[in-house]
Motif scaffolding. Structure first.
Motif, PDB file in Angstrom:
ATOM      1  N   PRO A 125       0.817  -1.223   0.000  1.00 10.37           N
ATOM      2  CA  PRO A 125       0.000   0.000   0.000  1.00 10.37           C
ATOM      3  C   PRO A 125       0.849   1.271   0.000  1.00 10.37           C
ATOM      4  O   PRO A 125       0.492   2.257  -0.633  1.00 10.37           O
ATOM      5  CB  PRO A 125      -0.807  -0.117   1.297  1.00 10.37           C
ATOM      6  CG  PRO A 125      -0.798  -1.567   1.637  1.00 10.37           C
ATOM      7  CD  PRO A 125       0.489  -2.116   1.122  1.00 10.37           C
ATOM      8  N   SER A 126       1.985   1.247   0.695  1.00  7.79           N
ATOM      9  CA  SER A 126       2.805   2.465   0.805  1.00  7.79           C
ATOM     10  C   SER A 126       3.390   2.868  -0.550  1.00  7.79           C
ATOM     11  O   SER A 126       3.398   4.048  -0.902  1.00  7.79           O
ATOM     12  CB  SER A 126       3.932   2.259   1.820  1.00  7.79           C
ATOM     13  OG  SER A 126       4.776   1.188   1.425  1.00  7.79           O
ATOM     14  N   ILE A 127       3.861   1.905  -1.320  1.00  9.39           N
ATOM     15  CA  ILE A 127       4.462   2.251  -2.615  1.00  9.39           C
ATOM     16  C   ILE A 127       3.381   2.631  -3.614  1.00  9.39           C
ATOM     17  O   ILE A 127       3.610   3.457  -4.511  1.00  9.39           O
ATOM     18  CB  ILE A 127       5.346   1.107  -3.157  1.00  9.39           C
ATOM     19  CG1 ILE A 127       6.307   1.643  -4.239  1.00  9.39           C
ATOM     20  CG2 ILE A 127       4.509  -0.021  -3.741  1.00  9.39           C
ATOM     21  CD1 ILE A 127       7.294   2.667  -3.749  1.00  9.39           C
ATOM     22  N   TYR A 128       2.166   2.099  -3.463  1.00 11.89           N
ATOM     23  CA  TYR A 128       1.059   2.521  -4.334  1.00 11.89           C
ATOM     24  C   TYR A 128       0.809   4.023  -4.157  1.00 11.89           C
ATOM     25  O   TYR A 128       0.732   4.781  -5.138  1.00 11.89           O
ATOM     26  CB  TYR A 128      -0.220   1.741  -4.019  1.00 11.89           C
ATOM     27  CG  TYR A 128      -1.421   2.276  -4.761  1.00 11.89           C
ATOM     28  CD1 TYR A 128      -1.676   1.898  -6.071  1.00 11.89           C
ATOM     29  CD2 TYR A 128      -2.274   3.210  -4.168  1.00 11.89           C
ATOM     30  CE1 TYR A 128      -2.748   2.417  -6.766  1.00 11.89           C
ATOM     31  CE2 TYR A 128      -3.351   3.733  -4.854  1.00 11.89           C
ATOM     32  CZ  TYR A 128      -3.588   3.335  -6.154  1.00 11.89           C
ATOM     33  OH  TYR A 128      -4.649   3.863  -6.848  1.00 11.89           O
ATOM     34  N   SER A 137      14.406  10.967  -5.312  1.00 12.89           N
ATOM     35  CA  SER A 137      13.586  10.629  -4.142  1.00 12.89           C
ATOM     36  C   SER A 137      12.974   9.234  -4.282  1.00 12.89           C
ATOM     37  O   SER A 137      12.543   8.646  -3.287  1.00 12.89           O
ATOM     38  CB  SER A 137      12.482  11.673  -3.944  1.00 12.89           C
ATOM     39  OG  SER A 137      11.468  11.553  -4.920  1.00 12.89           O
ATOM     40  N   LEU A 138      12.938   8.708  -5.522  1.00  7.22           N
ATOM     41  CA  LEU A 138      12.401   7.361  -5.725  1.00  7.22           C
ATOM     42  C   LEU A 138      13.300   6.292  -5.116  1.00  7.22           C
ATOM     43  O   LEU A 138      12.857   5.162  -4.896  1.00  7.22           O
ATOM     44  CB  LEU A 138      12.233   7.080  -7.220  1.00  7.22           C
ATOM     45  CG  LEU A 138      11.263   7.983  -7.988  1.00  7.22           C
ATOM     46  CD1 LEU A 138      11.356   7.711  -9.481  1.00  7.22           C
ATOM     47  CD2 LEU A 138       9.840   7.789  -7.497  1.00  7.22           C
ATOM     48  N   PHE A 139      14.549   6.645  -4.845  1.00 11.26           N
ATOM     49  CA  PHE A 139      15.514   5.650  -4.375  1.00 11.26           C
ATOM     50  C   PHE A 139      15.816   5.778  -2.884  1.00 11.26           C
ATOM     51  O   PHE A 139      16.737   5.145  -2.390  1.00 11.26           O
ATOM     52  CB  PHE A 139      16.805   5.761  -5.198  1.00 11.26           C
ATOM     53  CG  PHE A 139      16.579   5.587  -6.671  1.00 11.26           C
ATOM     54  CD1 PHE A 139      16.449   4.318  -7.219  1.00 11.26           C
ATOM     55  CD2 PHE A 139      16.449   6.683  -7.514  1.00 11.26           C
ATOM     56  CE1 PHE A 139      16.213   4.143  -8.575  1.00 11.26           C
ATOM     57  CE2 PHE A 139      16.214   6.527  -8.867  1.00 11.26           C
ATOM     58  CZ  PHE A 139      16.097   5.245  -9.407  1.00 11.26           C
ATOM     59  N   VAL A 140      15.036   6.603  -2.181  1.00 11.66           N
ATOM     60  CA  VAL A 140      15.210   6.728  -0.735  1.00 11.66           C
ATOM     61  C   VAL A 140      14.784   5.424  -0.069  1.00 11.66           C
ATOM     62  O   VAL A 140      13.768   4.820  -0.448  1.00 11.66           O
ATOM     63  CB  VAL A 140      14.373   7.916  -0.206  1.00 11.66           C
ATOM     64  CG1 VAL A 140      14.331   7.937   1.310  1.00 11.66           C
ATOM     65  CG2 VAL A 140      14.938   9.222  -0.733  1.00 11.66           C
ATOM     66  N   GLU A 141      15.537   4.991   0.931  1.00 10.22           N
ATOM     67  CA  GLU A 141      15.298   3.680   1.544  1.00 10.22           C
ATOM     68  C   GLU A 141      13.890   3.544   2.102  1.00 10.22           C
ATOM     69  O   GLU A 141      13.226   2.518   1.924  1.00 10.22           O
ATOM     70  CB  GLU A 141      16.321   3.430   2.657  1.00 10.22           C
ATOM     71  CG  GLU A 141      16.208   2.035   3.266  1.00 10.22           C
ATOM     72  CD  GLU A 141      17.251   1.771   4.330  1.00 10.22           C
ATOM     73  OE1 GLU A 141      17.222   0.686   4.909  1.00 10.22           O
ATOM     74  OE2 GLU A 141      18.078   2.669   4.571  1.00 10.22           O
ATOM     75  N   ILE A 176       4.653   8.182   8.275  1.00 11.93           N
ATOM     76  CA  ILE A 176       4.785   6.947   7.489  1.00 11.93           C
ATOM     77  C   ILE A 176       6.157   6.995   6.816  1.00 11.93           C
ATOM     78  O   ILE A 176       6.843   8.030   6.841  1.00 11.93           O
ATOM     79  CB  ILE A 176       3.685   6.800   6.420  1.00 11.93           C
ATOM     80  CG1 ILE A 176       3.661   8.013   5.479  1.00 11.93           C
ATOM     81  CG2 ILE A 176       2.329   6.559   7.039  1.00 11.93           C
ATOM     82  CD1 ILE A 176       2.691   7.870   4.324  1.00 11.93           C
ATOM     83  N   GLY A 177       6.556   5.912   6.167  1.00 14.43           N
ATOM     84  CA  GLY A 177       7.862   5.873   5.517  1.00 14.43           C
ATOM     85  C   GLY A 177       8.054   6.999   4.519  1.00 14.43           C
ATOM     86  O   GLY A 177       9.111   7.640   4.475  1.00 14.43           O
ATOM     87  N   GLY A 178       7.018   7.270   3.715  1.00 15.87           N
ATOM     88  CA  GLY A 178       7.117   8.310   2.693  1.00 15.87           C
ATOM     89  C   GLY A 178       7.089   9.721   3.230  1.00 15.87           C
ATOM     90  O   GLY A 178       7.183  10.674   2.457  1.00 15.87           O
ATOM     91  N   SER A 179       6.956   9.886   4.548  1.00 19.23           N
ATOM     92  CA  SER A 179       6.980  11.225   5.135  1.00 19.23           C
ATOM     93  C   SER A 179       8.380  11.634   5.560  1.00 19.23           C
ATOM     94  O   SER A 179       8.576  12.743   6.069  1.00 19.23           O
ATOM     95  CB  SER A 179       6.057  11.284   6.366  1.00 19.23           C
ATOM     96  OG  SER A 179       4.719  11.068   5.993  1.00 19.23           O
ATOM     97  N   GLY A 180       9.364  10.757   5.344  1.00 22.48           N
ATOM     98  CA  GLY A 180      10.722  11.041   5.797  1.00 22.48           C
ATOM     99  C   GLY A 180      11.548  11.766   4.751  1.00 22.48           C
ATOM    100  O   GLY A 180      11.142  12.809   4.225  1.00 22.48           O
ATOM    101  N   ALA A 181      12.716  11.188   4.424  1.00 23.43           N
ATOM    102  CA  ALA A 181      13.645  11.844   3.493  1.00 23.43           C
ATOM    103  C   ALA A 181      13.027  12.038   2.107  1.00 23.43           C
ATOM    104  O   ALA A 181      13.321  13.025   1.424  1.00 23.43           O
ATOM    105  CB  ALA A 181      14.919  11.018   3.381  1.00 23.43           C
ATOM    106  N   GLY A 182      12.158  11.113   1.691  1.00 27.44           N
ATOM    107  CA  GLY A 182      11.505  11.265   0.390  1.00 27.44           C
ATOM    108  C   GLY A 182      10.682  12.531   0.314  1.00 27.44           C
ATOM    109  O   GLY A 182      10.696  13.247  -0.695  1.00 27.44           O
ATOM    110  N   MET A 183       9.979  12.858   1.396  1.00 26.20           N
ATOM    111  CA  MET A 183       9.176  14.082   1.440  1.00 26.20           C
ATOM    112  C   MET A 183      10.065  15.324   1.448  1.00 26.20           C
ATOM    113  O   MET A 183       9.748  16.337   0.796  1.00 26.20           O
ATOM    114  CB  MET A 183       8.307  14.052   2.708  1.00 26.20           C
ATOM    115  CG  MET A 183       7.266  15.158   2.790  1.00 26.20           C
ATOM    116  SD  MET A 183       5.933  14.921   1.612  1.00 26.20           S
ATOM    117  CE  MET A 183       6.142  16.346   0.589  1.00 26.20           C
TER     118      MET A 183
END
Length: 606
Positions: free
Chosen positions: A88-91, A152-156, A177-184
């Motif tokens: 769900p997170s990557i979606y 940002s697509l390659f952030v862990e 959530i995971g996507g709220s970190g360095a990717g954001m």
């Protein structure tokens, strides 16, 4: 401000680039020539478009066959799709980055960046942009922001996952959530640099149009493309800084403990020390840019379509002054309709009624343009080349998508379909597909001017018809599943038996999406192969009237080898006849702008 620019205004460009030999680096990479910069924007935008389309295919596969295993998921998404099943997170991350790339990096830069750079100096009679250096800087800032967004697509922990609108608190709390970190964080940095690029470009466009027009080029003789680019640049200068402010405040909330958009937040039962902020404030700031952004995308496409349509209908554009007035009206109204995105945010119902009124009001200048395009086509000698087909397709999708905008613009009706696939269908048709059609019409029409060769017409026909059928196949059914209540952004609806009957519709939509994405390969082949193997272009292959077709096919830095031509007439003298019924220029159904008025000839009252 005088109506015409004097010759000395562009004399400082006359000898630019003629006394030194350019290296590969100075000609193709760090170029200050507006024509080369337009190509850089276009090719970068095409690459970003490929990424955005591929993302949409991935999440459409997930929606059509949820919980199925696909090898391509595991290959491209790695640990976010173990055993080929998308998490769900990557979606949500794919949806977020797809929207961001398509709205900002493909449509905004692909239209304004490419065609404003290419056409403004050529169509107003200038040697180059007001500042070639700032023009180069604006492109490289755009390129850097593109690289940061893709990185940002390659952030862990995963890329930004708060939707392309990045509403707090999801975007404001790195631990959410995971996507709220360095990717954001990378998302915000990328967008801040993108805004700096857009502002530099917009200021350059405005100054160039106001100060560098050739002799005789009054504002009422400007092609509609230039009017569209000029007003778009003004909208950008007014609205983009507001999003920059919102992004900077969001960075402060994320990293420096402020509470502009946060208040009374609980995570895992723990109360965070954030009070006094409001996520609705962020919505106001975001959509104050977000809705003008729709017109930053669509107005250049409107200008391109007007130009391509008049040229290929062999008729003067119908209602030139009304078209200019409608561009001005759309620009003004676009800044006072942002609240229609927020009808369900808890805003005062009276305020909702105000935004309903202004939203419905903006349909009037939009309808003026649609009627004028249709009237331009009426009884014209239509040349059905790919550029013309995409222009007609633009009018079709703009009207189709615009009609559903009347429903969404009404606060009472919007509540029922807000955040459903009805909204997805509306804005993809009216902004996404329409803007892409305008972009493609421009590419097919001005490709000979950009690269000195013609694109393959038959491949263009295949590209148009499959894309046109596929686009409606994707987005037309979405209206119905939206009316049935299917919510957007859910990665699967299997938990809701109510939506089981809609599963087959999602499969149909996905099949159309795959076909439409696949046929873009035809365009890519046509685009890149034609650079080397396409038929060599004539100086004026479309028999058009505007100044860019008076420049030589081979590019020179400075556009015209001699004096810049003066302008004597408006840009749409097609099929103009004398009193005796003969064409003004015997045997030629068009009169270029640089041809003086003949004896007893009157300039058209447009």
């Amino acid at each position: 401000m005088s109506a015409t620019a004097t010759a000395p205004a562009h004399d400082h460009h006359d000898d630019h680039g003629h006394h030194h030999k350019q290296t590969f680096i100075t000609k193709y990479i760090f170029s200050t020539d507006h024509k080369m910069i337009s190509k850089q924007y276009l090719i970068t935008g095409i690459i970003m478009g490929i990424v955005g389309i591929m993302m949409s295919v991935l999440f459409r596969l997930q929606l059509a066959w949820p919980e199925e295993s696909f090898w391509i998921f595991e290959t491209l998404l790695g640990r976010f799709a173990e055993d080929g099943v998308m998490s769900p997170s990557i979606y949500l991350a794919l949806v977020t980055i797809h929207g961001t790339i398509m709205v900002f990096f493909v449509l905004t830069a692909g239209l304004s960046g490419t065609f404003s750079n290419l056409l403004i100096p050529l169509q107003i009679g200038a040697r180059d942009m007001a500042s070639g250096f700032l023009n180069m800087v604006s492109y490289w800032l755009f390129f850097i922001s593109s690289v940061i967004m893709l990185s940002s697509l390659f952030v862990e922990a995963g890329p930004a996952s708060a939707g392309w609108t990045i509403y707090p608190p999801l975007s404001a709390l790195p631990e959410a959530i995971g996507g709220s970190g360095a990717g954001m964080t990378l998302w915000l940095v990328s967008l801040a640099i993108f805004i700096a690029s857009s502002l530099l470009g917009s200021l350059n466009y405005i100054v160039t149009v106001l100060n560098l027009r050739t002799n005789g080029m009054s504002m009422t003789r400007l092609p509609l493309t230039i009017w569209a680019f000029f007003i778009t640049a003004i909208i950008g200068v007014v609205s983009f800084p507001v999003l920059l402010a919102a992004a900077l405040l969001l960075i402060m909330d994320r990293s420096f403990g402020t509470s502009f958009f946060l208040s009374d937040i609980f995570i895992k039962g723990e109360v965070l020390s954030h009070q006094g902020g409001s996520p609705v404030l962020f919505e106001h700031l975001f959509w104050f840019l977000g809705h003008p952004e729709v017109y930053i995308v669509i107005l250049p496409a409107m200008g391109i379509v007007s130009e391509v349509m008049a040229t290929n209908a062999r008729k003067p554009i119908f209602g030139y002054r009304a078209m200019v007035a409608s561009i001005l009206a759309i620009a003004f109204l676009s800044t006072i309709v942002w609240g229609h995105h927020m009808f369900v945010s808890g805003m005062n119902p009276f305020l909702g009624s105000v935004f309903t009124f202004t939203t419905l009001l903006i349909a009037i200048p939009s309808a003026v343009k649609a009627f004028n395009w249709i009237t331009t086509l009426w009884k014209g000698n239509l040349q059905m080349n790919p550029g013309m087909l995409f222009s007609i397709g633009f009018v079709s999708t703009f009207i189709t998508g615009g009609l559903t905008g009347i429903i969404l613009g009404d606060s009472t009706l919007d509540i029922n379909v807000h955040d459903t696939y009805f909204v997805i269908a509306h804005f993809h048709l009216v902004m996404g597909i329409s803007a892409i059609y305008g972009l493609l019409a421009g590419v097919y029409h001005w490709y000979p001017k950009m690269f000195g060769r013609m694109m393959n017409k038959n491949l263009g026909y295949v590209h148009f018809w499959v894309t046109a059928v596929g686009a409606y196949g994707i987005f037309f059914p979405m209206h119905f599943i939206g009316l049935a209540g299917l919510p957007r952004r859910y990665y699967t609806n299997t938990a809701f038996p109510y939506f089981d009957d809609l599963a087959d519709v999602n499969v149909i939509i996905t099949i159309f999406a795959i076909i439409t994405a696949a046929v873009q390969v035809v365009f890519l082949y046509n685009f890149f192969a034609s650079m080397f193997f396409g038929k060599k272009a004539k100086q004026n292959p479309w028999n058009a009237t505007t100044l860019e077709w008076t420049t030589p096919v081979e590019h020179i830095h400075g556009n015209w080898p001699g004096a810049i031509p003066s302008v004597y007439r408006w840009p749409y003298d097609y099929s103009k006849t004398n009193e005796d019924g003969e064409y003004v220029i015997k045997g030629q159904d068009f009169v270029p702008q640089n041809v003086p008025l003949q004896e007893n000839e009157e300039e058209l009252n447009h």
